[in-house]
Design a protein around this motif. Structure first.
Motif, PDB file in Angstrom:
ATOM      1  N   CYS A  47       0.063  -2.872  -6.089  1.00 21.59           N
ATOM      2  CA  CYS A  47      -1.067  -2.307  -5.365  1.00 21.59           C
ATOM      3  C   CYS A  47      -2.369  -2.634  -6.107  1.00 21.59           C
ATOM      4  O   CYS A  47      -3.379  -2.985  -5.494  1.00 21.59           O
ATOM      5  N   LYS A  48      -2.341  -2.528  -7.420  1.00 18.40           N
ATOM      6  CA  LYS A  48      -3.521  -2.826  -8.223  1.00 18.40           C
ATOM      7  C   LYS A  48      -3.877  -4.311  -8.138  1.00 18.40           C
ATOM      8  O   LYS A  48      -5.050  -4.671  -8.012  1.00 18.40           O
ATOM      9  N   THR A  93       0.830  -1.193   0.000  1.00 19.61           N
ATOM     10  CA  THR A  93       0.000   0.000   0.000  1.00 19.61           C
ATOM     11  C   THR A  93       0.870   1.251   0.000  1.00 19.61           C
ATOM     12  O   THR A  93       1.903   1.293   0.667  1.00 19.61           O
ATOM     13  N   PRO A  94       0.490   2.275  -0.728  1.00 22.45           N
ATOM     14  CA  PRO A  94       1.272   3.513  -0.731  1.00 22.45           C
ATOM     15  C   PRO A  94       1.134   4.237   0.599  1.00 22.45           C
ATOM     16  O   PRO A  94       0.141   4.097   1.305  1.00 22.45           O
ATOM     17  N   SER A 115       6.098   2.787  -3.583  1.00 22.01           N
ATOM     18  CA  SER A 115       5.029   1.824  -3.819  1.00 22.01           C
ATOM     19  C   SER A 115       5.050   1.429  -5.285  1.00 22.01           C
ATOM     20  O   SER A 115       5.429   2.205  -6.156  1.00 22.01           O
ATOM     21  N   ASN A 116       4.667   0.221  -5.521  1.00 20.93           N
ATOM     22  CA  ASN A 116       4.602  -0.306  -6.865  1.00 20.93           C
ATOM     23  C   ASN A 116       3.136  -0.308  -7.277  1.00 20.93           C
ATOM     24  O   ASN A 116       2.321  -1.016  -6.679  1.00 20.93           O
ATOM     25  N   LYS A 117       2.779   0.485  -8.275  1.00 20.79           N
ATOM     26  CA  LYS A 117       1.375   0.616  -8.666  1.00 20.79           C
ATOM     27  C   LYS A 117       0.805  -0.704  -9.158  1.00 20.79           C
ATOM     28  O   LYS A 117      -0.358  -1.007  -8.916  1.00 20.79           O
ATOM     29  N   HIS A 118       1.625  -1.513  -9.809  1.00 18.08           N
ATOM     30  CA  HIS A 118       1.129  -2.793 -10.322  1.00 18.08           C
ATOM     31  C   HIS A 118       0.810  -3.753  -9.179  1.00 18.08           C
ATOM     32  O   HIS A 118      -0.205  -4.443  -9.200  1.00 18.08           O
TER      33      HIS A 118
END
Length: 57
Positions: free
Chosen positions: A30-31, A13-14, A25-28
């Motif tokens: 997290c998604k 989580t960011p 944070s890694n958006k991928h």
């Protein structure tokens, strides 16, 4: 955070904008985490429906 890092896990989580520590944070990731959480929530909803109909028969 220390507990997560000690276990060898990665925080996905960011961090909050007003947080004390800034972490990458890694958006991928997290998604993907959000997708899994939503999927599990939907499964729990279907379990509730299935158990309700099972009790009627």
């Amino acid at each position: 955070m220390e507990t997560i890092n000690a276990a060898g896990a990665i925080a996905v989580t960011p961090s909050e904008e007003a947080g004390l520590q800034s972490r990458q944070s890694n958006k991928h990731r997290c998604k993907a985490r959000t997708l899994v959480e939503r999927f599990l929530k939907r499964l729990k909803q279907f379990q509730h429906i299935a158990l309700r109909f099972q009790n009627r028969t």
